[in-house]
Scaffold this active site. Structure first.
Site, mmCIF file in Angstrom:
data_model
loop_
_atom_site.group_PDB
_atom_site.id
_atom_site.type_symbol
_atom_site.label_atom_id
_atom_site.label_comp_id
_atom_site.label_asym_id
_atom_site.label_seq_id
_atom_site.Cartn_x
_atom_site.Cartn_y
_atom_site.Cartn_z
ATOM 1 N N THR A 157 0.813 -1.144 0.173
ATOM 2 C CA THR A 157 -0.110 0.042 -0.171
ATOM 3 C C THR A 157 0.964 1.148 0.044
ATOM 4 O O THR A 157 1.846 1.095 0.302
ATOM 5 C CB THR A 157 -0.831 -0.193 1.098
ATOM 6 N N ARG A 185 -14.223 -7.284 -0.418
ATOM 7 C CA ARG A 185 -13.328 -7.206 0.763
ATOM 8 C C ARG A 185 -12.621 -5.775 0.790
ATOM 9 O O ARG A 185 -12.087 -5.360 -0.043
ATOM 10 C CB ARG A 185 -12.223 -8.297 0.970
ATOM 11 N N GLY A 187 -10.315 -3.307 3.071
ATOM 12 C CA GLY A 187 -9.188 -3.262 4.324
ATOM 13 C C GLY A 187 -9.334 -1.942 4.973
ATOM 14 O O GLY A 187 -10.237 -1.112 5.110
ATOM 15 N N ASP A 188 -8.257 -2.002 5.726
ATOM 16 C CA ASP A 188 -7.988 -0.848 6.389
ATOM 17 C C ASP A 188 -7.734 0.511 5.931
ATOM 18 O O ASP A 188 -8.232 1.511 6.539
ATOM 19 C CB ASP A 188 -6.885 -0.898 7.469
ATOM 20 N N THR A 208 0.373 0.781 6.336
ATOM 21 C CA THR A 208 0.257 -0.351 5.543
ATOM 22 C C THR A 208 0.428 -1.661 6.252
ATOM 23 O O THR A 208 0.513 -1.558 7.448
ATOM 24 C CB THR A 208 1.294 -0.282 4.359
ATOM 25 N N GLY A 209 0.031 -2.720 5.688
ATOM 26 C CA GLY A 209 0.027 -3.935 6.602
ATOM 27 C C GLY A 209 -0.963 -4.907 6.253
ATOM 28 O O GLY A 209 -1.991 -4.504 5.535
ATOM 29 N N GLY A 211 -4.394 -5.653 6.662
ATOM 30 C CA GLY A 211 -5.725 -4.814 7.201
ATOM 31 C C GLY A 211 -6.568 -5.202 8.267
ATOM 32 O O GLY A 211 -7.222 -4.336 8.833
HETATM 33 N N1 ASP Z 1 -3.298 -2.700 4.487
HETATM 34 C C1 ASP Z 1 -3.923 -3.076 3.071
HETATM 35 C C2 ASP Z 1 -4.987 -4.063 3.031
HETATM 36 O O1 ASP Z 1 -5.254 -4.732 3.819
HETATM 37 C C3 ASP Z 1 -2.660 -4.052 2.402
HETATM 38 C C4 ASP Z 1 -1.467 -3.184 2.522
HETATM 39 O O2 ASP Z 1 -1.105 -2.583 3.252
HETATM 40 O O3 ASP Z 1 -0.640 -3.648 1.490
HETATM 41 O O4 ASP Z 1 -5.855 -3.782 2.162
#
Ligand code: ASP
Length: 291
Positions: A157, A185, A187-188, A208-209, A211
């Site tokens: 992200t 779906r 995410g965060d 990022t991470g 989610g």
């Molecule tokens: N946080 C993002 C999600 O879960 C993914 C990512 O950070 O790469 O959609």
């Protein structure tokens, strides 16, 4: 991030930094700076944002983005959009031109088109590298009977935080989400307080991470609250990663900036590309933890 992608990531975040700085150095608003920085990374196929994003289970790109202004708490978000090259542009239109804060799917695309954003085909966002990645993942999962969702291997992200000459901060986050996610779906990244937050009275943050844990902890707001309580962004960023790990065994990264220009960068993944610039110095890296 595999070794052979490190340079591309560094190059990408430096380009994004230059675009944001260009606006700030001419006295432009932090909100414009974060939007332009994120557009650069959405346009760069290296990252999981815009064209080149991870594909969902059906082989489609589905994008989420949020932008937020610390001075006013105005925000704009889009979720599950499939026909926008730059979802952050649509998010910005929502922030500036709508009484609403969040649009999803076709409604978001319709709003964007009505406000001058050109729609594309979903196929225009799909690149061969990602078709192959999804095919390999699904083949491997079928062979080993794995859960058909890959949170641990798919985080790329993009996000930006900025402080302008008027003392205002802003944040933006944009993503294609996680590899092989279920259609629909969310995410965060595009949720206020989870993947992105900005309030002049606390901090601007972008995460990022994985989610799902980040959403459950409302991590960007959790971090901003620690800054509002008098802690340095540097400490709050590292604490956010500790909390994510200890509370839900989550993983990810965060960038945090307050209206005094103090900032923190932290991640509990092996790598995260970052770049930052102040009037005094410019830095970028891949493996640095909290600073
Ligand atoms: N946080 C993002 C999600 O879960 C993914 C990512 O950070 O790469 O959609």
């Amino acid at each position: 991030m595999p070794d052979d992608m490190v340079e591309a990531h560094l190059h990408g975040v430096r380009n994004a930094l230059a675009a944001g700085w260009q606006i700030l150095q001419h006295g432009g608003p932090a909100l414009d700076a974060v939007e332009e920085s994120v557009v650069v990374m959405e346009d760069d196929e290296t990252f999981d944002a815009g064209r080149g994003s991870f594909l969902n289970r059906d082989g489609r790109v589905q994008l989420d983005a949020l932008i937020m202004e610390g001075a006013t708490l105005r925000a704009g978000g889009v979720g599950c959009v499939e026909r926008l090259r730059n979802p952050v542009r649509a998010a910005r239109k929502i922030l500036s031109e709508s009484p609403h804060v969040y649009f999803v799917a076709e409604g978001a695309e319709k709003f964007a088109a009505e406000h001058g954003v050109v729609l594309c085909k979903n196929a225009d966002l799909v690149i061969p590298r990602e078709v192959e990645r999804l095919r390999e993942y699904q083949q491997e999962a079928a062979r080993h009977g794995n859960d058909l969702f890959a949170p641990s291997i798919s985080h790329d992200t993009v996000g930006a935080v900025a402080l302008d000459r008027d003392g205002n901060i802003a944040a933006a986050t944009s993503t294609g989400g996680t590899l092989n996610k279920a259609p629909g779906r969310l995410g965060d990244s595009s949720l206020i307080g989870c993947g992105c937050y900005a309030d002049n009275l606390s901090a601007a943050a972008s995460t990022t991470g994985w989610g799902e844990p980040i959403m459950k902890l409302v991590l960007a707001k959790w971090t901003a609250d620690r800054v509002a309580a008098g802690n340095l962004p540097e400490w709050a960023a590292q604490e956010a990663m500790n909390y994510l790990k200890q509370r839900l065994n989550g993983h990810g990264g965060i960038i945090v900036l307050n209206a005094q220009g103090q900032f923190g960068i932290a991640h509990n993944t092996p790598r995260m590309a970052w770049a930052c610039k102040t009037v005094r110095k410019e830095e970028s890296g891949i493996e640095r933890g909290a600073m």
